[in-house]
Design a protein around this motif. Structure first.
Motif, PDB file in Angstrom:
ATOM      1  N   ASP A   1       0.820  -1.211   0.000  1.00 34.81           N
ATOM      2  CA  ASP A   1       0.000   0.000   0.000  1.00 34.81           C
ATOM      3  C   ASP A   1       0.858   1.269   0.000  1.00 34.81           C
ATOM      4  N   SER A   2       2.130   1.132   0.311  1.00 35.36           N
ATOM      5  CA  SER A   2       2.998   2.311   0.347  1.00 35.36           C
ATOM      6  C   SER A   2       3.594   2.569  -1.028  1.00 35.36           C
ATOM      7  N   ILE A   3       3.380   3.761  -1.525  1.00 36.89           N
ATOM      8  CA  ILE A   3       3.872   4.079  -2.860  1.00 36.89           C
ATOM      9  C   ILE A   3       5.396   4.076  -2.897  1.00 36.89           C
ATOM     10  N   ILE A   4       5.984   4.442  -1.759  1.00 34.37           N
ATOM     11  CA  ILE A   4       7.447   4.448  -1.686  1.00 34.37           C
ATOM     12  C   ILE A   4       7.971   3.016  -1.770  1.00 34.37           C
ATOM     13  N   ASP A   5       7.369   2.145  -0.994  1.00 37.69           N
ATOM     14  CA  ASP A   5       7.809   0.755  -0.990  1.00 37.69           C
ATOM     15  C   ASP A   5       7.544   0.074  -2.321  1.00 37.69           C
ATOM     16  N   ARG A   6       6.466   0.442  -2.956  1.00 38.68           N
ATOM     17  CA  ARG A   6       6.166  -0.131  -4.278  1.00 38.68           C
ATOM     18  C   ARG A   6       7.248   0.250  -5.265  1.00 38.68           C
ATOM     19  N   LYS A   7       7.656   1.483  -5.197  1.00 37.16           N
ATOM     20  CA  LYS A   7       8.675   1.947  -6.131  1.00 37.16           C
ATOM     21  C   LYS A   7       9.995   1.226  -5.886  1.00 37.16           C
ATOM     22  N   VAL A   8      10.322   1.061  -4.617  1.00 34.18           N
ATOM     23  CA  VAL A   8      11.580   0.412  -4.279  1.00 34.18           C
ATOM     24  C   VAL A   8      11.558  -1.069  -4.654  1.00 34.18           C
ATOM     25  N   ILE A   9      10.487  -1.753  -4.290  1.00 32.48           N
ATOM     26  CA  ILE A   9      10.450  -3.193  -4.565  1.00 32.48           C
ATOM     27  C   ILE A   9      10.420  -3.444  -6.071  1.00 32.48           C
ATOM     28  N   GLU A  10       9.737  -2.554  -6.776  1.00 29.26           N
ATOM     29  CA  GLU A  10       9.685  -2.697  -8.217  1.00 29.26           C
ATOM     30  C   GLU A  10      11.090  -2.589  -8.817  1.00 29.26           C
ATOM     31  N   ARG A  11      11.822  -1.623  -8.336  1.00 21.91           N
ATOM     32  CA  ARG A  11      13.181  -1.420  -8.837  1.00 21.91           C
ATOM     33  C   ARG A  11      14.080  -2.590  -8.443  1.00 21.91           C
ATOM     34  N   LEU A  12      13.947  -3.040  -7.212  1.00 24.50           N
ATOM     35  CA  LEU A  12      14.736  -4.176  -6.739  1.00 24.50           C
ATOM     36  C   LEU A  12      14.501  -5.390  -7.627  1.00 24.50           C
ATOM     37  N   LEU A  13      13.249  -5.623  -7.956  1.00 17.19           N
ATOM     38  CA  LEU A  13      12.910  -6.793  -8.766  1.00 17.19           C
ATOM     39  C   LEU A  13      13.376  -6.630 -10.207  1.00 17.19           C
ATOM     40  N   LYS A  14      13.226  -5.436 -10.740  1.00 17.74           N
ATOM     41  CA  LYS A  14      13.641  -5.225 -12.126  1.00 17.74           C
ATOM     42  C   LYS A  14      15.147  -5.374 -12.267  1.00 17.74           C
ATOM     43  N   ILE A  15      15.847  -4.911 -11.245  1.00 15.16           N
ATOM     44  CA  ILE A  15      17.302  -4.986 -11.309  1.00 15.16           C
ATOM     45  C   ILE A  15      17.774  -6.428 -11.243  1.00 15.16           C
ATOM     46  N   THR A  16      16.958  -7.308 -10.673  1.00 16.71           N
ATOM     47  CA  THR A  16      17.289  -8.729 -10.687  1.00 16.71           C
ATOM     48  C   THR A  16      16.556  -9.441 -11.810  1.00 16.71           C
ATOM     49  N   SER A  17      16.255  -8.686 -12.848  1.00 13.39           N
ATOM     50  CA  SER A  17      15.706  -9.231 -14.093  1.00 13.39           C
ATOM     51  C   SER A  17      14.324  -9.820 -13.999  1.00 13.39           C
ATOM     52  N   CYS A  18      13.529  -9.328 -13.096  1.00 13.72           N
ATOM     53  CA  CYS A  18      12.156  -9.818 -13.039  1.00 13.72           C
ATOM     54  C   CYS A  18      11.241  -8.826 -13.738  1.00 13.72           C
ATOM     55  N   LYS A  19      10.145  -9.376 -14.257  1.00 14.84           N
ATOM     56  CA  LYS A  19       9.094  -8.497 -14.713  1.00 14.84           C
ATOM     57  C   LYS A  19       8.211  -8.220 -13.510  1.00 14.84           C
ATOM     58  N   VAL A  20       7.745  -7.003 -13.399  1.00 12.14           N
ATOM     59  CA  VAL A  20       7.008  -6.646 -12.190  1.00 12.14           C
ATOM     60  C   VAL A  20       5.654  -6.055 -12.509  1.00 12.14           C
ATOM     61  N   THR A  21       4.666  -6.525 -11.790  1.00 14.22           N
ATOM     62  CA  THR A  21       3.378  -5.842 -11.760  1.00 14.22           C
ATOM     63  C   THR A  21       3.176  -5.422 -10.315  1.00 14.22           C
ATOM     64  N   ALA A  22       3.059  -4.117 -10.088  1.00 12.29           N
ATOM     65  CA  ALA A  22       2.929  -3.628  -8.713  1.00 12.29           C
ATOM     66  C   ALA A  22       1.522  -3.103  -8.479  1.00 12.29           C
ATOM     67  N   VAL A  23       0.886  -3.607  -7.428  1.00  9.61           N
ATOM     68  CA  VAL A  23      -0.457  -3.120  -7.085  1.00  9.61           C
ATOM     69  C   VAL A  23      -0.485  -2.653  -5.645  1.00  9.61           C
ATOM     70  N   GLU A  24      -1.513  -1.873  -5.336  1.00  7.51           N
ATOM     71  CA  GLU A  24      -1.508  -1.186  -4.048  1.00  7.51           C
ATOM     72  C   GLU A  24      -2.318  -1.866  -2.954  1.00  7.51           C
TER      73      GLU A  24
END
Lengths: 278, 152
Positions: A29-52
């Protein structure tokens, strides 16, 4: 009925050394955490769908409708925050594990609160892992390593990533030494592993390939702009006062007393938590 | 006008002091690791989200604590959010105040809560100013043709 292969027996692609089709659904639910986790996952080559939210996640998975088979959504991992308004991560976990289509998808819970009872409950309900926030790159790498085979990040020729790998290995070893010395020697093996323990990273099981359908790039961010929260209109938020939690370790200047990164099994992790909470 | 190396030295000294004084912790370093040529503004973007979110939270907290009958669960939930977001970007001092704040919520201690609100606002403003200064320094270095020193 074709059974979906358990995700961690996906073949390790030795040739290409990256995993273009690991699709992660991130829920926070945290927009900050969504942004961070999305980046963390992308940097490890994952495709990401982030929802709130949990309900948005169920919507995405097609589990919110009565109709039994939605357009098939291919998700390899679900990572969700625990404390969320409306539906908690725990409730979301139960719904996923209770569904025919997604019960085999590994679910990882993230929480800022390092509470043994909470961790226990999640693992018992079938969570694959439990990560204490704030989430670090090493947490995500470790996760990916044991779930999808030894991970190498994308851009192998990109020096920066090699530097990151080196840095992380360095800090990994330092912290591992620190953690290992803190683990009480009287640890006995835990009675029953709650879930099928992930195999250590080195086992590249030569299992038959999963459905060979090439997955198109599926990067999307479903975090729709939610109306700004103001005191009068904000929805009732989940209070985490219920469990008698000790002062959160995340408040301490150094990293939390333990980091799951260094430990192999969820149950080992629980032992460390116990001793560190004293 | 300061030379690139002077600016870089300033940057290193300033960043080091922020860590030493506890304004920032390792999580901020983690964020910097996630920044690269493909995402050159990642840290600024995340921190900007934090600023926006924090300001809303501070307003919500003030309002919630002004109610005739204070809903401590509501207050706690805002503090919980603040604690989470500050911890996610490494704003350590803000996080620390939030911990105490939550204790006062649990005790339904209005005085304690009000004091913590002042404290958390204070710490937030401090870290915001410092991060803005840091980002300005970065811009100066880049504009002078230099590169941002990697911090250990």
């Amino acid at each position: 009925m074709a059974t979906k292969n358990p995700t961690f027996s996906r073949p390790w692609r030795s040739g290409t050394d990256h995993f273009p089709d690991v699709h992660v659904l991130a829920v926070d639910d945290s927009i900050i955490d969504r942004k961070v986790i999305e980046r963390l996952l992308k940097i490890t080559s994952c495709k990401v769908t982030a929802v709130e939210s949990g309900s948005r996640a169920l919507q995405y998975l097609g589990l919110d409708q009565e109709k039994s088979s939605p357009d098939f959504v291919d998700v390899d991992l679900i990572i969700t925050d625990y404390c969320m308004p409306g539906m908690t991560g725990y409730e979301l976990l139960k719904k996923i594990k209770g569904s025919a289509n997604f019960r085999e998808v590994p679910v990882v819970i993230m929480s800022s609160e390092n509470v043994v009872a909470r961790i226990d409950r999640c693992l018992e309900e079938g969570a694959e892992d439990f990560i204490v926030k704030p989430v670090k790159l090493s947490d995500v790498k470790r996760l990916k390593d044991y779930m999808f085979g030894p991970a190498t990040t994308i851009h192998e020729d990109n020096n920066k990533f090699n530097n990151i790998n080196k840095q992380d290995k360095g800090s990994f070893n330092k912290r591992k030494l620190q953690q290992m010395s803190e683990i009480s020697p009287s640890n006995s093996p835990s009675p029953s592993p709650p879930t099928t323990s992930p195999s250590p990273p080195t086992s590249a099981s030569p299992s038959p390939p999963t459905s060979a359908s090439p997955s198109p790039p599926r990067v999307s961010c479903l975090s729709s702009p939610s109306p700004p929260t103001s005191a009068s209109t904000s929805p009732p938020r989940v209070s985490c006062l219920s469990s008698p939690s000790p002062l959160s370790p995340s408040a301490s200047p150094s990293t939390p007393p333990f980091s799951p990164s260094q430990l192999d099994s969820p149950t080992m992790r629980l032992k460390v938590t116990n001793s560190d909470e004293a | 006008m300061a030379s690139v190396s002077q600016l870089q030295r300033q940057f290193v000294e300033y960043t080091t002091s922020l860590y030493n004084e506890g304004y920032l912790d390792d999580q901020f370093t983690q964020l910097q690791k996630l920044q690269d040529e493909s995402n050159p503004d990642f840290v600024v973007e995340v921190v900007s989200l934090f600023f926006e979110d924090s300001e809303k939270l501070l307003n919500n907290l003030a309002t919630a604590l002004q109610q005739k009958i204070v809903d401590y669960k509501q207050v706690d939930s805002h503090v919980h959010q603040f604690k989470g977001s500050s911890s996610s970007i490494g704003a350590q001092r803000v996080t620390n105040v939030c911990v105490h704040f939550r204790n006062y919520c649990e005790e339904k201690n209005l005085d304690g809560c009000l004091r913590c609100l002042q404290q958390v606002k204070h710490e937030y403003i401090l870290v915001r100013n410092k991060l803005e200064a840091l980002f300005r320094l970065e811009q100066q270095i880049l504009q002078a043709g230099g590169s941002i020193p990697m911090m250990e």
